[in-house]
Design a protein around this motif. Structure first.
Motif, PDB file in Angstrom:
ATOM      1  N   GLY A 127       0.782  -1.227   0.000  1.00 31.59           N
ATOM      2  CA  GLY A 127       0.000   0.000   0.000  1.00 31.59           C
ATOM      3  C   GLY A 127       0.813   1.275   0.000  1.00 31.59           C
ATOM      4  O   GLY A 127       0.604   2.152   0.829  1.00 31.59           O
ATOM      5  N   LEU A 128       1.736   1.401  -0.936  1.00 29.55           N
ATOM      6  CA  LEU A 128       2.466   2.662  -1.087  1.00 29.55           C
ATOM      7  C   LEU A 128       1.509   3.712  -1.655  1.00 29.55           C
ATOM      8  O   LEU A 128       0.856   3.469  -2.662  1.00 29.55           O
ATOM      9  CB  LEU A 128       3.604   2.505  -2.097  1.00 29.55           C
ATOM     10  CG  LEU A 128       4.925   1.877  -1.694  1.00 29.55           C
ATOM     11  CD1 LEU A 128       5.738   1.593  -2.954  1.00 29.55           C
ATOM     12  CD2 LEU A 128       5.708   2.795  -0.771  1.00 29.55           C
ATOM     13  N   GLY A 129       1.457   4.869  -1.038  1.00 23.60           N
ATOM     14  CA  GLY A 129       0.655   5.963  -1.592  1.00 23.60           C
ATOM     15  C   GLY A 129       1.585   7.041  -2.090  1.00 23.60           C
ATOM     16  O   GLY A 129       2.276   6.890  -3.094  1.00 23.60           O
ATOM     17  N   ASN A 137      -2.212   8.502  -9.612  1.00 22.83           N
ATOM     18  CA  ASN A 137      -3.077   8.774  -8.456  1.00 22.83           C
ATOM     19  C   ASN A 137      -3.568   7.511  -7.764  1.00 22.83           C
ATOM     20  O   ASN A 137      -4.644   7.502  -7.190  1.00 22.83           O
ATOM     21  CB  ASN A 137      -4.272   9.627  -8.898  1.00 22.83           C
ATOM     22  CG  ASN A 137      -5.134   8.889  -9.904  1.00 22.83           C
ATOM     23  OD1 ASN A 137      -4.735   7.836 -10.403  1.00 22.83           O
ATOM     24  ND2 ASN A 137      -6.299   9.421 -10.202  1.00 22.83           N
ATOM     25  N   TYR A 138      -2.788   6.450  -7.829  1.00 21.43           N
ATOM     26  CA  TYR A 138      -3.244   5.226  -7.187  1.00 21.43           C
ATOM     27  C   TYR A 138      -2.138   4.584  -6.352  1.00 21.43           C
ATOM     28  O   TYR A 138      -0.957   4.841  -6.554  1.00 21.43           O
ATOM     29  CB  TYR A 138      -3.744   4.224  -8.235  1.00 21.43           C
ATOM     30  CG  TYR A 138      -2.765   3.968  -9.361  1.00 21.43           C
ATOM     31  CD1 TYR A 138      -1.757   3.015  -9.208  1.00 21.43           C
ATOM     32  CD2 TYR A 138      -2.841   4.691 -10.551  1.00 21.43           C
ATOM     33  CE1 TYR A 138      -0.857   2.786 -10.222  1.00 21.43           C
ATOM     34  CE2 TYR A 138      -1.930   4.472 -11.569  1.00 21.43           C
ATOM     35  CZ  TYR A 138      -0.947   3.512 -11.401  1.00 21.43           C
ATOM     36  OH  TYR A 138      -0.034   3.299 -12.399  1.00 21.43           O
ATOM     37  N   GLY A 139      -2.590   3.744  -5.395  1.00 22.13           N
ATOM     38  CA  GLY A 139      -1.657   3.072  -4.498  1.00 22.13           C
ATOM     39  C   GLY A 139      -1.001   1.871  -5.157  1.00 22.13           C
ATOM     40  O   GLY A 139      -1.497   1.345  -6.146  1.00 22.13           O
ATOM     41  N   ARG A 140       0.116   1.449  -4.610  1.00 20.09           N
ATOM     42  CA  ARG A 140       0.881   0.335  -5.162  1.00 20.09           C
ATOM     43  C   ARG A 140       1.402  -0.569  -4.042  1.00 20.09           C
ATOM     44  O   ARG A 140       1.908  -0.076  -3.041  1.00 20.09           O
ATOM     45  CB  ARG A 140       2.093   0.841  -5.943  1.00 20.09           C
ATOM     46  CG  ARG A 140       1.785   1.674  -7.175  1.00 20.09           C
ATOM     47  CD  ARG A 140       3.057   2.373  -7.636  1.00 20.09           C
ATOM     48  NE  ARG A 140       2.898   3.100  -8.890  1.00 20.09           N
ATOM     49  CZ  ARG A 140       2.561   4.374  -8.987  1.00 20.09           C
ATOM     50  NH1 ARG A 140       2.308   5.074  -7.882  1.00 20.09           N
ATOM     51  NH2 ARG A 140       2.452   4.968 -10.162  1.00 20.09           N
ATOM     52  N   THR A 141       1.309  -1.868  -4.272  1.00 18.14           N
ATOM     53  CA  THR A 141       2.015  -2.837  -3.433  1.00 18.14           C
ATOM     54  C   THR A 141       3.167  -3.360  -4.269  1.00 18.14           C
ATOM     55  O   THR A 141       2.975  -3.689  -5.451  1.00 18.14           O
ATOM     56  CB  THR A 141       1.074  -3.987  -3.021  1.00 18.14           C
ATOM     57  OG1 THR A 141       0.248  -3.521  -1.948  1.00 18.14           O
ATOM     58  CG2 THR A 141       1.846  -5.210  -2.541  1.00 18.14           C
ATOM     59  N   SER A 146      -1.700  -2.953  -8.213  1.00 19.95           N
ATOM     60  CA  SER A 146      -2.566  -1.824  -7.870  1.00 19.95           C
ATOM     61  C   SER A 146      -4.011  -2.266  -7.974  1.00 19.95           C
ATOM     62  O   SER A 146      -4.330  -3.233  -8.656  1.00 19.95           O
ATOM     63  CB  SER A 146      -2.312  -0.659  -8.817  1.00 19.95           C
ATOM     64  OG  SER A 146      -0.997  -0.200  -8.685  1.00 19.95           O
TER      65      SER A 146
END
Lengths: 207, 161
Positions: free
Chosen positions: B25-27, B135-139, B153
């Motif tokens: 959940g990297l923002g 504009n989206y989160g990443r694992t 994502s």
């Protein structure tokens, strides 16, 4: 004397005051929500947690759990931000209560109308929270329009976490769970004043 | 059984093949992977802010792009990585909310990415791949075995960089 705030070394008195702020704010917000959807909503006793950033994403069901986050930036005599977060089930439930199940899209994602309803829910809840905080402290607070994101909770929480990161190594989280008789609706209120605003809040209450 | 080592927010860790390393959940934060392809040793740091010198309370080195990279290098050298072999891959730095243009918070993701790149450049570490901004989160998951970074994502295809 102006109170000194270091989130790593917050004293009991300051902690209790912040907890009470959460209590009053979330209480008012829950009442507003209850009136809006015309259904009884119960609120549990708020929890105030001082969490390390590492632990932060474990709330709301883990960092990858998909949630709706509605964020407001605050200006006036209290600067900072406030966020209202709920999981997808809770958001879906609230939207259905408000719109009676109409306006849904086939994909299961929120339609434009439903997103707008969620923003309005956020607006009313935050408004109630902030107006009670404002009358309690006698400080002027103006809030921005709602900004919404639907994504992994860790990614959404990174935004308030970064603001906390500027002043310390922990985040102060005021968590309130609320629900009606049928479906538990879990939500979190997070209030994030800037360091100067912490001082302003505590000074206004005579600490 | 291969292990997946977790890195939290403002946290860092190292890993050796066949294990892998991940952060969830990297923002607006940036996940920085450093990698020694010869020894198959990797390190990951999840930084929140660009510059430790702008913040008074800066004891947690893993919180900042500048000190986080230094910390990660020392952790990797301690388990046998060779400084001269190190290359980097980065992800994150999104703008999660569409704040107004005059907002200081708006550009935090970009600033984290810029600070990360300038620190890597200053240290002479080559940036092999990135998936940043938007504009989206990443694992992210990094596999030292083949040097690939997997990016996941919400509502998007998985990506390997």
């Amino acid at each position: 004397m102006v109170s000194q705030i270091d989130l790593n070394q917050i004293d009991n008195m300051q902690y209790d005051v912040l907890k009470e702020i959460g209590n009053i704010g979330a209480g008012n917000a829950t009442t507003a929500l209850s009136q809006m959807i015309n259904s009884k909503i119960d609120m549990k006793v708020p929890k105030v947690d001082l969490l390390e950033f590492k632990e932060l994403s474990d709330i709301v069901g883990g960092a990858e759990n998909i949630v709706v986050g509605i964020l407001f930036t605050l200006e006036g005599q209290i600067d900072g931000m406030m966020m209202f977060m709920m999981d997808m089930g809770a958001a879906r439930h609230l939207v259905n209560l408000l719109l009676g199940g109409a306006y849904g899209s086939d994909s299961g994602e929120f339609s434009e109308m439903e997103r707008s309803a969620l923003n309005e829910i956020g607006n009313i809840i935050a408004g109630a929270y902030l107006s009670s905080l404002s009358s309690l402290t006698n400080l002027l607070i103006t809030s921005s329009i709602p900004y919404m994101a639907i994504d992994m909770s860790g990614a959404i929480l990174s935004v308030p976490a970064i603001e906390f990161g500027k002043i310390g190594d922990k985040a102060l989280l005021i968590e309130t769970e609320f629900g009606d008789a049928d479906n538990a609706v879990n939500g979190f209120f997070i209030l994030i004043p800037t360091i100067d605003s912490y001082k302003a809040i505590l000074s206004s209450l005579g600490l | 059984m291969n292990e997946m080592i977790k890195v939290g927010m403002a946290d860092s860790n190292v890993c050796v093949s066949p294990n892998a390393i991940t952060t969830l959940g990297l923002g607006s934060c940036v996940g920085i992977v450093l990698y020694d392809p010869v020894r198959k040793i990797a390190g990951m740091v999840h930084v929140m802010l660009p510059d430790s010198t702008k913040i008074i309370n800066n004891s947690n080195k893993a919180k900042f792009a500048d000190t986080g990279i230094d910390l990660l290098i020392s952790q990797m050298l301690a388990i046998g990585a060779d400084r001269r072999n190190l290359v980097a891959k980065i992800a994150g730095g999104a703008q999660m909310f569409a704040f107004g243009a005059n907002s200081d918070m708006m550009r935090i993701g970009d600033r984290n990415v810029e600070a990360t790149k300038s620190k890597l450049k200053q240290l002479g570490i080559s940036l092999k791949a990135e998936d940043t901004g938007a504009n989206y989160g990443r694992t992210i998951e990094f596999y030292p075995d083949n040097g690939m970074l997997l990016i996941k994502s919400v509502g998007k295809e998985k990506k390997m960089i």
